[in-house]
Structure formats: C-alpha cells, structure tokens
Design an enzyme around this catalytic site. Structure first.
Site, short mmCIF file in Angstrom:
data_model
loop_
_atom_site.label_atom_id
_atom_site.label_comp_id
_atom_site.label_asym_id
_atom_site.label_seq_id
_atom_site.Cartn_x
_atom_site.Cartn_y
_atom_site.Cartn_z
N SER A 79 0.82 -1.21 0.00
CA SER A 79 0.00 0.00 0.00
C SER A 79 0.86 1.27 0.00
CB SER A 79 -0.91 0.03 1.23
OG SER A 79 -1.66 -1.16 1.33
N1 SAH Z 1 -0.75 -5.21 3.93
C1 SAH Z 1 -0.04 -5.47 2.70
C2 SAH Z 1 -0.84 -5.02 1.49
C3 SAH Z 1 -1.01 -6.18 0.58
S1 SAH Z 1 -2.17 -6.03 -0.73
C4 SAH Z 1 1.35 -4.85 2.71
O1 SAH Z 1 1.66 -4.10 3.65
O2 SAH Z 1 2.15 -5.13 1.81
C5 SAH Z 1 -3.46 -7.07 -0.14
C6 SAH Z 1 -3.13 -8.50 0.12
O3 SAH Z 1 -4.35 -9.16 0.47
C7 SAH Z 1 -2.56 -9.28 -1.07
O4 SAH Z 1 -1.34 -9.84 -0.70
C8 SAH Z 1 -3.61 -10.36 -1.32
O5 SAH Z 1 -3.07 -11.59 -1.75
C9 SAH Z 1 -4.27 -10.48 0.03
N2 SAH Z 1 -5.62 -11.06 0.01
C10 SAH Z 1 -6.58 -10.93 -0.93
N3 SAH Z 1 -7.69 -11.60 -0.59
C11 SAH Z 1 -7.43 -12.18 0.61
C12 SAH Z 1 -8.18 -13.02 1.48
N4 SAH Z 1 -9.42 -13.40 1.20
N5 SAH Z 1 -7.60 -13.43 2.62
C13 SAH Z 1 -6.33 -13.06 2.94
N6 SAH Z 1 -5.58 -12.28 2.16
C14 SAH Z 1 -6.11 -11.83 1.01
#
Ligand code: SAH
Length: 232
Positions: A79
């Site tokens: 993000s």
């Molecule tokens: N907090 C992260 C942002 C990652 S983007 C950071 O600091 O880098 C969002 C993430 O959510 C992705 O890695 C994606 O694979 C995950 N995601 C999507 N759907 C999900 C679900 N149902 N359960 C768990 N993770 C999920």
C-alpha cells in the site's frame, strides 16, 4: 562493498525522512475527510522504525520511499505509505493490543503495527507471499507477528477477540466474522466496494455486542479481497 552499502543505507534514511514529512502534509491536507489532523508520535516512530525497502522486490527498491503503492509480485501491491499511516492511526492501538490483519502481502503494514502493539496476527491467501513475509520478519528480528495462509473473510477465530482489525484488501461487503471477532469498543478499518471499482475506506467501531457505528473515511483503490477458490 561495505562503504557502498552504508551510503545506500544513508540514502534510504534520508528518503524515509522526506517521506514521513510528505505523509505529515498529506495527513494535514485530508483532515477534512479523515478527522485526523496529525499523526501521533508513536505512529510516526513506528513508520521510522520499519525499513520499507526491505519489503520491496530488489528491482523496485529505488522507489521504496516514494509515497505510492508498488508491485510486490503475484499481482499484489504494497500500500501507499500515506494509507498505511492513516489506517494505522485510525486503529488507535497501544502496546496491549492484539491485532488481526487480513492481507499480509509484503508484511510492511504488519511490521509497522508490530512496533506499536503486543501481537499481530496476519492472514494471507497467496502462499508464496505468506512465506516471503515470514522470512522478512525473521530476517528483521520481528517476533510478534504470526502469519497464516487462508481466507481472511473468516477472520482467525482461534485468536479472537481482537482489539483492532485491519483489512488491506477490498471486501464487497464487510465480512460478518470480522465484526464478530472484535472486542467491544474494537475498531475495524476496511476498504469496502467493488473489485477494481469505487471503494470507500471505512472505520467501524463495535460499540456493544450487536451494535456498530460506521464512518466513511476516504475513497481508496485496493486490490480485491478474494475468496479461497479464486485469486483475481
Ligand atoms: N498489507 C499489505 C498489502 C497487501 S495487498 C502490505 O503491507 O504489503 C493485499 C493483500 O491481500 C494481497 O497480498 C492479497 O493476496 C491479500 N488477500 C486478498 N484476498 C485475501 C483473502 N481473502 N484473505 C487473505 N488475504 C487476502
């Protein structure tokens, strides 16, 4: 080698200071929407304590301290730093808090939270990303984050209730399990909306067992929260 490395570290530190100043400005500029005039000192310190470049693929590292989201592989993104700061501030956590994150991704948001709270439980649906995040936490000596592979829509019932829950992927509707797994007065910060469509960052407070209040914070663009059987 070692001099080169340390000059790069110094560059990163300078870039990080500039980034935090930029975040301060953006937080002030968006106060009208978010209700937050400035970051609390502990959130600023947490941002300063976590090297964002360590959460970014090598080829993207020169952009590590730009105030923008970046690709982290597997079609996912880390993000934007302003959003990480804002969401962290909205959670109002302290050193006694037990926090759940849905969407570990690179692990950066979890690492920022881990500076502030007792323990972070984080769920990631893509096994490869979960494994990489675990390796990063170990390399950085962060020992108060537990990562699990799975579908975050279901929360983490074995560890509930939580003082705060953060979702970093957008849900079409607020998953009921996340509300259930909040303590009374607990806070859920979550982007809600269409996949790749308009989304609203929401702050939901569980005021009593069956009551919640909901506040729209800001329009946002997050990757979708997928179900276990799909990745896009
Ligand atoms: N907090 C992260 C942002 C990652 S983007 C950071 O600091 O880098 C969002 C993430 O959510 C992705 O890695 C994606 O694979 C995950 N995601 C999507 N759907 C999900 C679900 N149902 N359960 C768990 N993770 C999920």
């Amino acid at each position: 080698m070692s001099t080169k490395k340390s000059s790069q570290e110094a560059e990163f530190e300078l870039a990080q200071s500039r980034l935090i100043e930029e975040i301060d400005k953006e937080i002030a500029a968006t106060q009208r929407y978010t209700g937050i005039a400035k970051l609390s000192p502990n959130v600023r310190n947490a941002l300063r304590a976590v090297p964002r470049h360590a959460f970014i693929p090598e080829y993207q590292r020169s952009a590590a301290y730009a105030n923008m989201p970046l690709p982290i592989g597997d079609g996912q993104t880390i993000s934007q730093p302003y959003i990480v700061a804002l969401m962290t501030e909205l959670l109002q956590v302290d050193q006694h808090s037990k926090v759940l994150e849905v969407g570990t991704g690179s692990g950066y948001q979890a690492a920022v939270l881990a500076q502030l709270v007792e323990h972070v439980y984080s769920i990631e649906v893509i096994p490869n990303l979960a494994a990489q995040a675990k390796a990063r936490f170990a390399a950085l000596g962060i020992d108060n984050i537990t990562v699990r592979e799975g579908d975050g829509h279901l929360g983490w019932p074995e560890q509930a209730p939580f003082d705060a829950i953060i979702a970093t992927a957008a849900a079409k509707t607020v998953p009921p399990a996340l509300i259930e797994q909040l303590k009374p007065q607990g806070r859920l910060v979550i982007p809600v909306g269409e996949h790749w469509g308009p989304q609203m960052l929401k702050l939901i407070i569980k005021t009593a067992d069956t009551h919640t209040t909901e506040k729209d914070i800001l329009p946002v663009a997050f990757v979708p929260m997928t179900h276990g059987d799909q990745t896009h």
